[in-house]
Design a protein around this motif. Sequence first.
Motif, PDB file in Angstrom:
ATOM      1  N   GLU A  23     -11.575 -10.572 -10.882  1.00 31.82           N
ATOM      2  CA  GLU A  23     -12.730  -9.778 -11.305  1.00 31.82           C
ATOM      3  C   GLU A  23     -12.516  -8.304 -10.980  1.00 31.82           C
ATOM      4  O   GLU A  23     -12.786  -7.428 -11.810  1.00 31.82           O
ATOM      5  N   ALA A  24     -12.029  -8.017  -9.764  1.00 34.92           N
ATOM      6  CA  ALA A  24     -11.786  -6.630  -9.360  1.00 34.92           C
ATOM      7  C   ALA A  24     -10.683  -6.007 -10.210  1.00 34.92           C
ATOM      8  O   ALA A  24     -10.772  -4.836 -10.590  1.00 34.92           O
ATOM      9  N   LEU A  25      -9.669  -6.783 -10.507  1.00 31.93           N
ATOM     10  CA  LEU A  25      -8.570  -6.292 -11.330  1.00 31.93           C
ATOM     11  C   LEU A  25      -9.063  -5.942 -12.734  1.00 31.93           C
ATOM     12  O   LEU A  25      -8.689  -4.906 -13.289  1.00 31.93           O
ATOM     13  N   MET A  26      -9.934  -6.762 -13.280  1.00 35.25           N
ATOM     14  CA  MET A  26     -10.461  -6.495 -14.607  1.00 35.25           C
ATOM     15  C   MET A  26     -11.309  -5.214 -14.586  1.00 35.25           C
ATOM     16  O   MET A  26     -11.246  -4.420 -15.521  1.00 35.25           O
ATOM     17  N   MET A  27     -12.058  -5.019 -13.519  1.00 37.36           N
ATOM     18  CA  MET A  27     -12.878  -3.800 -13.417  1.00 37.36           C
ATOM     19  C   MET A  27     -12.007  -2.558 -13.197  1.00 37.36           C
ATOM     20  O   MET A  27     -12.317  -1.487 -13.699  1.00 37.36           O
ATOM     21  N   LYS A  28     -10.929  -2.694 -12.444  1.00 37.29           N
ATOM     22  CA  LYS A  28     -10.060  -1.564 -12.121  1.00 37.29           C
ATOM     23  C   LYS A  28      -9.280  -1.093 -13.347  1.00 37.29           C
ATOM     24  O   LYS A  28      -9.244   0.090 -13.654  1.00 37.29           O
ATOM     25  N   ASN A  29      -8.621  -2.055 -14.030  1.00 34.60           N
ATOM     26  CA  ASN A  29      -7.774  -1.673 -15.156  1.00 34.60           C
ATOM     27  C   ASN A  29      -7.596  -2.891 -16.063  1.00 34.60           C
ATOM     28  O   ASN A  29      -6.903  -3.849 -15.698  1.00 34.60           O
ATOM     29  N   ARG A  30      -8.190  -2.851 -17.223  1.00 32.36           N
ATOM     30  CA  ARG A  30      -8.166  -3.984 -18.144  1.00 32.36           C
ATOM     31  C   ARG A  30      -6.740  -4.345 -18.577  1.00 32.36           C
ATOM     32  O   ARG A  30      -6.408  -5.516 -18.741  1.00 32.36           O
ATOM     33  N   ARG A  31      -5.890  -3.339 -18.742  1.00 36.40           N
ATOM     34  CA  ARG A  31      -4.501  -3.628 -19.148  1.00 36.40           C
ATOM     35  C   ARG A  31      -3.757  -4.356 -18.045  1.00 36.40           C
ATOM     36  O   ARG A  31      -2.952  -5.247 -18.329  1.00 36.40           O
ATOM     37  N   TRP A  77      -1.434  -2.758  -6.399  1.00 35.55           N
ATOM     38  CA  TRP A  77      -2.856  -2.537  -6.171  1.00 35.55           C
ATOM     39  C   TRP A  77      -3.498  -3.765  -5.532  1.00 35.55           C
ATOM     40  O   TRP A  77      -4.309  -3.646  -4.610  1.00 35.55           O
ATOM     41  N   ILE A  78      -3.137  -4.953  -6.016  1.00 35.61           N
ATOM     42  CA  ILE A  78      -3.689  -6.187  -5.449  1.00 35.61           C
ATOM     43  C   ILE A  78      -3.292  -6.305  -3.981  1.00 35.61           C
ATOM     44  O   ILE A  78      -4.128  -6.616  -3.117  1.00 35.61           O
ATOM     45  N   LYS A  79      -2.020  -6.060  -3.661  1.00 39.50           N
ATOM     46  CA  LYS A  79      -1.564  -6.136  -2.268  1.00 39.50           C
ATOM     47  C   LYS A  79      -2.302  -5.137  -1.398  1.00 39.50           C
ATOM     48  O   LYS A  79      -2.720  -5.460  -0.276  1.00 39.50           O
ATOM     49  N   LYS A  80      -2.461  -3.923  -1.896  1.00 33.95           N
ATOM     50  CA  LYS A  80      -3.122  -2.874  -1.127  1.00 33.95           C
ATOM     51  C   LYS A  80      -4.601  -3.210  -0.904  1.00 33.95           C
ATOM     52  O   LYS A  80      -5.131  -3.025   0.185  1.00 33.95           O
ATOM     53  N   THR A  81      -5.247  -3.723  -1.932  1.00 32.16           N
ATOM     54  CA  THR A  81      -6.688  -3.971  -1.876  1.00 32.16           C
ATOM     55  C   THR A  81      -7.042  -5.290  -1.185  1.00 32.16           C
ATOM     56  O   THR A  81      -8.013  -5.351  -0.437  1.00 32.16           O
ATOM     57  N   PHE A  82      -6.265  -6.329  -1.408  1.00 35.86           N
ATOM     58  CA  PHE A  82      -6.621  -7.658  -0.915  1.00 35.86           C
ATOM     59  C   PHE A  82      -5.587  -8.250   0.041  1.00 35.86           C
ATOM     60  O   PHE A  82      -5.734  -9.386   0.475  1.00 35.86           O
ATOM     61  N   GLY A  83      -4.533  -7.505   0.366  1.00 31.20           N
ATOM     62  CA  GLY A  83      -3.433  -8.047   1.158  1.00 31.20           C
ATOM     63  C   GLY A  83      -3.844  -8.569   2.515  1.00 31.20           C
ATOM     64  O   GLY A  83      -3.454  -9.673   2.918  1.00 31.20           O
ATOM     65  N   VAL A  84      -4.640  -7.813   3.253  1.00 33.85           N
ATOM     66  CA  VAL A  84      -5.049  -8.224   4.596  1.00 33.85           C
ATOM     67  C   VAL A  84      -5.881  -9.500   4.523  1.00 33.85           C
ATOM     68  O   VAL A  84      -5.656 -10.453   5.272  1.00 33.85           O
ATOM     69  N   GLU A  85      -6.829  -9.517   3.610  1.00 28.22           N
ATOM     70  CA  GLU A  85      -7.689 -10.690   3.453  1.00 28.22           C
ATOM     71  C   GLU A  85      -6.870 -11.923   3.047  1.00 28.22           C
ATOM     72  O   GLU A  85      -7.067 -13.023   3.563  1.00 28.22           O
ATOM     73  N   TYR A  86      -5.927 -11.727   2.150  1.00 27.63           N
ATOM     74  CA  TYR A  86      -5.078 -12.829   1.695  1.00 27.63           C
ATOM     75  C   TYR A  86      -4.215 -13.357   2.844  1.00 27.63           C
ATOM     76  O   TYR A  86      -4.100 -14.564   3.046  1.00 27.63           O
ATOM     77  N   ASP A  87      -3.623 -12.447   3.595  1.00 26.13           N
ATOM     78  CA  ASP A  87      -2.778 -12.850   4.728  1.00 26.13           C
ATOM     79  C   ASP A  87      -3.580 -13.612   5.778  1.00 26.13           C
ATOM     80  O   ASP A  87      -3.115 -14.616   6.308  1.00 26.13           O
ATOM     81  N   GLU A  88      -4.788 -13.141   6.073  1.00 22.23           N
ATOM     82  CA  GLU A  88      -5.624 -13.826   7.066  1.00 22.23           C
ATOM     83  C   GLU A  88      -6.009 -15.210   6.607  1.00 22.23           C
ATOM     84  O   GLU A  88      -6.027 -16.159   7.380  1.00 22.23           O
TER      85      GLU A  88
END
Length: 181
Positions: A119-127, A166-177
Amino acid sequence: MLTENREFDEIYGKYKNLVLKVAYNYSGNRDVAEDITQSTFLQLYIFYDDMNHSNIKSWLFTTAKNYALNYKKKMKHEVLENGIMDDSVIQESSESAEDQVMEELLDLDRAELHERIFEALMMKNRRWYDAITLSYYLEIPQPKVAEQMGIRLEVLHSLLHRAKDWIKKTFGVEYDELNRL
């Protein structure tokens, strides 16, 4: 209004395989996926006039996914309520019931995170969203994805790289935890 079903036929022809694949990926059952595909396109037909026509593809994707997730949830409740279990439900495992429940909760958390990422990716950049979804989720070969998106393969690679960063930067910590537990 869908003029004499021509528009509907074009949309159906263009997206039926996408909807079927999404339905199958989420439900795990081919027959159910076919029923979900029919239901999804029926909803499209009913609500077509009230929709934003620029996002039909994402609407179809989301609708099929939600139908499939609802099906799985309903089946899980029916199995538990009826006390009937098939071989796919019975788990031969040395794990305790508590460990199994914790693993199921973790799986739900992962699914929610994945949904939030998309959802965040779609809002950030549709391409970026289209490139990631087509290449990795739907597993369409990258040269074909580039052709569908009307871009060169090198540009697709750049889009994928930027989206993953962008995904790693934005969600990386949450994903790792989530995966550390």
